[in-house]
Each structure stands twice: as structure tokens, then as C-alpha cells.
Write a protein that holds these residues in place. Structure first.
Motif, PDB file in Angstrom:
ATOM      1  N   GLY A   1       0.832  -1.195   0.000  1.00  0.00           N
ATOM      2  CA  GLY A   1       0.000   0.000   0.000  1.00  0.00           C
ATOM      3  C   GLY A   1       0.866   1.244   0.000  1.00  0.00           C
ATOM      4  N   PRO A   2       0.241   2.414   0.032  1.00  0.00           N
ATOM      5  CA  PRO A   2       0.995   3.667   0.026  1.00  0.00           C
ATOM      6  C   PRO A   2       1.734   3.881   1.335  1.00  0.00           C
ATOM      7  CG  PRO A   2      -1.332   4.094   0.367  1.00  0.00           C
ATOM      8  CD  PRO A   2      -1.218   2.649   0.023  1.00  0.00           C
ATOM      9  N   ARG A   3       2.917   4.491   1.255  1.00  0.00           N
ATOM     10  CA  ARG A   3       3.691   4.820   2.443  1.00  0.00           C
ATOM     11  C   ARG A   3       3.328   6.214   2.909  1.00  0.00           C
ATOM     12  NH1 ARG A   3      10.098   5.987   2.976  1.00  0.00           N
ATOM     13  NH2 ARG A   3       9.313   8.064   2.482  1.00  0.00           N
ATOM     14  N   VAL A   4       3.118   6.349   4.203  1.00  0.00           N
ATOM     15  CA  VAL A   4       2.728   7.628   4.786  1.00  0.00           C
ATOM     16  C   VAL A   4       3.812   8.085   5.753  1.00  0.00           C
ATOM     17  CG1 VAL A   4       1.022   8.852   6.186  1.00  0.00           C
ATOM     18  CG2 VAL A   4       0.280   7.056   4.606  1.00  0.00           C
ATOM     19  N   ASP A   5       4.244   9.336   5.611  1.00  0.00           N
ATOM     20  CA  ASP A   5       5.189   9.942   6.539  1.00  0.00           C
ATOM     21  C   ASP A   5       4.406  10.853   7.483  1.00  0.00           C
ATOM     22  OD1 ASP A   5       6.964   9.772   3.740  1.00  0.00           O
ATOM     23  OD2 ASP A   5       8.063   9.240   5.562  1.00  0.00           O
ATOM     24  N   MET A   6       4.510  10.619   8.777  1.00  0.00           N
ATOM     25  CA  MET A   6       3.736  11.376   9.743  1.00  0.00           C
ATOM     26  C   MET A   6       4.426  12.680  10.129  1.00  0.00           C
ATOM     27  SD  MET A   6       2.179   8.387  12.218  1.00  0.00           S
ATOM     28  CE  MET A   6       1.009   9.567  12.924  1.00  0.00           C
ATOM     29  N   ARG A   7       3.618  13.644  10.544  1.00  0.00           N
ATOM     30  CA  ARG A   7       4.139  14.942  10.965  1.00  0.00           C
ATOM     31  C   ARG A   7       4.603  14.863  12.413  1.00  0.00           C
ATOM     32  NH1 ARG A   7      -0.392  19.231   9.967  1.00  0.00           N
ATOM     33  NH2 ARG A   7      -1.550  17.672  11.165  1.00  0.00           N
ATOM     34  N   LEU A   8       5.578  15.675  12.743  1.00  0.00           N
ATOM     35  CA  LEU A   8       6.139  15.658  14.085  1.00  0.00           C
ATOM     36  C   LEU A   8       5.094  15.998  15.142  1.00  0.00           C
ATOM     37  CD1 LEU A   8       8.570  15.333  15.929  1.00  0.00           C
ATOM     38  CD2 LEU A   8       9.157  17.722  15.492  1.00  0.00           C
ATOM     39  N   ILE A   9       4.194  16.910  14.848  1.00  0.00           N
ATOM     40  CA  ILE A   9       3.184  17.303  15.823  1.00  0.00           C
ATOM     41  C   ILE A   9       2.285  16.122  16.175  1.00  0.00           C
ATOM     42  CG2 ILE A   9       1.533  18.126  14.094  1.00  0.00           C
ATOM     43  CD1 ILE A   9       0.762  20.354  16.050  1.00  0.00           C
ATOM     44  N   GLU A  10       2.008  15.266  15.197  1.00  0.00           N
ATOM     45  CA  GLU A  10       1.202  14.077  15.436  1.00  0.00           C
ATOM     46  C   GLU A  10       1.960  13.084  16.320  1.00  0.00           C
ATOM     47  OE1 GLU A  10      -0.707  14.399  10.933  1.00  0.00           O
ATOM     48  OE2 GLU A  10       0.680  12.794  11.451  1.00  0.00           O
ATOM     49  N   LEU A  11       3.249  12.936  16.045  1.00  0.00           N
ATOM     50  CA  LEU A  11       4.063  11.993  16.801  1.00  0.00           C
ATOM     51  C   LEU A  11       4.241  12.430  18.246  1.00  0.00           C
ATOM     52  CD1 LEU A  11       6.751  11.329  14.051  1.00  0.00           C
ATOM     53  CD2 LEU A  11       4.723   9.976  14.588  1.00  0.00           C
ATOM     54  N   GLU A  12       4.398  13.718  18.455  1.00  0.00           N
ATOM     55  CA  GLU A  12       4.529  14.220  19.814  1.00  0.00           C
ATOM     56  C   GLU A  12       3.249  13.991  20.603  1.00  0.00           C
ATOM     57  OE1 GLU A  12       5.682  18.237  19.043  1.00  0.00           O
ATOM     58  OE2 GLU A  12       7.836  17.770  19.120  1.00  0.00           O
ATOM     59  N   ALA A  13       2.098  14.110  19.932  1.00  0.00           N
ATOM     60  CA  ALA A  13       0.818  13.869  20.599  1.00  0.00           C
ATOM     61  C   ALA A  13       0.681  12.399  20.990  1.00  0.00           C
ATOM     62  CB  ALA A  13      -0.336  14.292  19.684  1.00  0.00           C
ATOM     63  N   ILE A  14       1.074  11.504  20.073  1.00  0.00           N
ATOM     64  CA  ILE A  14       1.009  10.074  20.373  1.00  0.00           C
ATOM     65  C   ILE A  14       1.955   9.716  21.500  1.00  0.00           C
ATOM     66  CG2 ILE A  14       1.470   7.759  19.460  1.00  0.00           C
ATOM     67  CD1 ILE A  14       0.591   8.793  16.717  1.00  0.00           C
ATOM     68  N   ASN A  15       3.160  10.291  21.465  1.00  0.00           N
ATOM     69  CA  ASN A  15       4.152  10.001  22.500  1.00  0.00           C
ATOM     70  C   ASN A  15       3.626  10.375  23.886  1.00  0.00           C
ATOM     71  OD1 ASN A  15       6.820   9.176  23.353  1.00  0.00           O
ATOM     72  ND2 ASN A  15       7.306  11.327  23.628  1.00  0.00           N
ATOM     73  N   LYS A  16       2.873  11.461  23.982  1.00  0.00           N
ATOM     74  CA  LYS A  16       2.319  11.889  25.267  1.00  0.00           C
ATOM     75  C   LYS A  16       1.216  10.947  25.744  1.00  0.00           C
ATOM     76  CE  LYS A  16       3.368  16.807  24.674  1.00  0.00           C
ATOM     77  NZ  LYS A  16       2.814  18.180  24.497  1.00  0.00           N
ATOM     78  N   GLU A  17       0.586  10.231  24.803  1.00  0.00           N
ATOM     79  CA  GLU A  17      -0.481   9.301  25.162  1.00  0.00           C
ATOM     80  C   GLU A  17       0.056   8.001  25.751  1.00  0.00           C
ATOM     81  OE1 GLU A  17      -3.906   9.191  24.740  1.00  0.00           O
ATOM     82  OE2 GLU A  17      -4.102  11.295  24.141  1.00  0.00           O
ATOM     83  N   ILE A  18       1.329   7.708  25.521  1.00  0.00           N
ATOM     84  CA  ILE A  18       1.913   6.461  26.012  1.00  0.00           C
ATOM     85  C   ILE A  18       2.208   6.610  27.494  1.00  0.00           C
ATOM     86  CG2 ILE A  18       3.830   4.841  25.777  1.00  0.00           C
ATOM     87  CD1 ILE A  18       4.078   5.691  22.860  1.00  0.00           C
ATOM     88  N   GLU A  19       1.445   5.921  28.309  1.00  0.00           N
ATOM     89  CA  GLU A  19       1.553   6.073  29.753  1.00  0.00           C
ATOM     90  C   GLU A  19       2.612   5.162  30.374  1.00  0.00           C
ATOM     91  OE1 GLU A  19      -2.305   5.432  31.329  1.00  0.00           O
ATOM     92  OE2 GLU A  19      -3.234   7.090  30.219  1.00  0.00           O
ATOM     93  N   VAL A  20       2.782   3.972  29.819  1.00  0.00           N
ATOM     94  CA  VAL A  20       3.742   3.009  30.365  1.00  0.00           C
ATOM     95  C   VAL A  20       4.759   2.654  29.296  1.00  0.00           C
ATOM     96  CG1 VAL A  20       4.046   0.754  31.427  1.00  0.00           C
ATOM     97  CG2 VAL A  20       1.968   2.062  31.874  1.00  0.00           C
ATOM     98  N   VAL A  21       6.040   2.883  29.581  1.00  0.00           N
ATOM     99  CA  VAL A  21       7.109   2.554  28.638  1.00  0.00           C
ATOM    100  C   VAL A  21       7.726   1.220  29.051  1.00  0.00           C
ATOM    101  CG1 VAL A  21       9.345   3.256  27.698  1.00  0.00           C
ATOM    102  CG2 VAL A  21       7.583   4.982  28.152  1.00  0.00           C
TER     103      VAL A  21
END
Length: 210
Positions: free
Chosen positions: A164-184
Motif C-alpha cells: 500500500g501507500p507509504r505515509v510519513d507522519m508529521r512531528l506534531i502528530e508523533l509528539e501527541a502520540i508520545n504523550k499518550e503512552i503512559e507506560v514505557v
């Protein structure tokens, strides 16, 4: 043990808010322009179970150097089929490796649990997402950002391959996801023994972008 895993997986369930926001992401596709891509809601994917997201197993890992840089690449397999879940799992593992191994650059490639197992095949369509994490971007020549994520906008085939198509994500999206991760935490499917902990000195599998 079962209760502990349940708590871990529960921590990575996608909230209603994130599910709604993800449907509106504008993701860059190549240089020809932009397109609005909508992630399919996880609960609409046949066989999807929200409680088991986040499970993974390390398939291959290598610690190597590029000049003065110390880099680490890890290829993990996961039953996660939704793109959101693959990304969250990969980012969680990248965060964990950065905290425990302290490399200058971490690359985590995510493949399907039913994908190939031969090292020579751990590339190309076997990789559904790639996470590049630089804890301190000034210490690596590979990227100038703390996070880079690219993924294949498709569900895995029965053989665990992605087309399928490859998607490159924006940094702002990644920072939001990173904040959602509660347990590393690392992969719950890893076995702590010499074979799982061994570090290969051979050339690591090629990444799709580095």
C-alpha cells in the motif's frame, strides 16, 4: 502475570478523543501534494481486540556504529493490525530502548506476527512501520528531529506482508502520540536468555528511509 499484562495492554487502548482526531490527520504523501487519510476505527477491523494491543516480540536487534554515532536497530513483530496500534507499539519500544540502551539513534521496524522469520526477508513489504527516534537530535547525522515515523497504509496480508501507500507522519502528530503512552515497557513476548539478548555484529537490515 495475566493481570499484569492486562494492565499493560489496557494502558495502550486508543481513547475516543485520539480515535476522532486520527480520522482528521492530514498526512504528507511524497512531493506531489497532500491527501487526507482516515484510519479505519479499530473496532471495525475483523478479529480486532482492543485489550491485546501493544503485545510484541523482538525478532532481530543490532547495536552498531556509524562514525562516532552509536545506533540501535530493532525489528519487532506484533499482532497489531491497525496502523495506529503499530505506530504506538513501535514508538513505545523505541522509547524503551532509548532509556535502557542509551544509543544516539534508535530505529524500530514493525512487522506482522505472521510475517517472515528469515533475516534476509526482514525488509521491504515485511515492514509495516518504521520508527526513528533520536533522544538528542544534535548527536546524530541521520535526522534533525526527535521522531520520524513512516508506515504502510494497509492491513497485513495472510502472509504478514504490507502492500500500500507509504505515509510519513508529521512531528506534531508523533509528539501527541508520545504523550499518550503512559507506560514505557519492552516487548512482553521476549524471552530473557542469551539468544534473545545477543547482539549481532553483522550489517543490520536496511531501513526504508535510512
Amino acid at each position: 502475570m495475566a493481570a499484569k499484562k492486562h494492565r499493560l495492554f489496557h494502558a495502550f487502548r486508543i481513547s475516543r478523543k485520539l480515535a476522532l482526531l486520527s480520522g482528521g490527520f492530514l498526512l504528507v504523501l511524497g512531493v506531489s501534494g497532500t491527501a487526507a487519510l482516515v484510519f479505519a476505527p479499530a473496532n471495525l477491523i475483523p478479529g480486532y481486540e482492543e485489550e491485546i494491543t501493544g503485545s510484541c516480540k523482538t525478532v532481530y536487534q543490532s547495536d552498531f556504529r556509524r562514525g562516532k554515532e552509536r545506533r540501535l536497530i530493532s525489528i519487532i513483530s506484533t499482532p497489531d493490525v491497525d496502523p495506529n496500534d503499530r505506530i504506538r507499539t513501535g514508538m513505545r519500544i523505541a522509547h524503551h530502548l532509548a532509556e535502557t540502551e542509551h544509543p544516539d539513534l534508535v530505529i524500530v521496524q514493525v512487522m506482522d506476527a505472521h510475517g517472515p522469520t528469515e533475516r534476509s526477508e526482514l525488509r521491504g513489504p515485511a515492514i509495516g512501520a518504521e520508527i526513528v527516534h533520536a533522544p538528542n537530535p544534535s548527536k546524530t547525522m541521520a535526522t534533525g528531529r526527535p521522531w520520524e515515523v513512516r508506515y504502510v497504509q494497509a492491513l497485513p496480508t495472510g502472509a504478514g506482508l504490507y502492500f500500500g501507500p507509504r505515509v510519513d507522519m508529521r512531528l506534531i502528530e508523533l509528539e501527541a502520540i508520545n504523550k499518550e503512552i503512559e507506560v514505557v515497557e519492552g516487548c512482553d513476548g521476549d524471552v530473557v536468555d542469551e539468544e534473545a539478548a545477543a547482539v549481532s555484529h553483522k550489517e543490520p537490515a536496511k531501513s526504508s528511509g535510512h
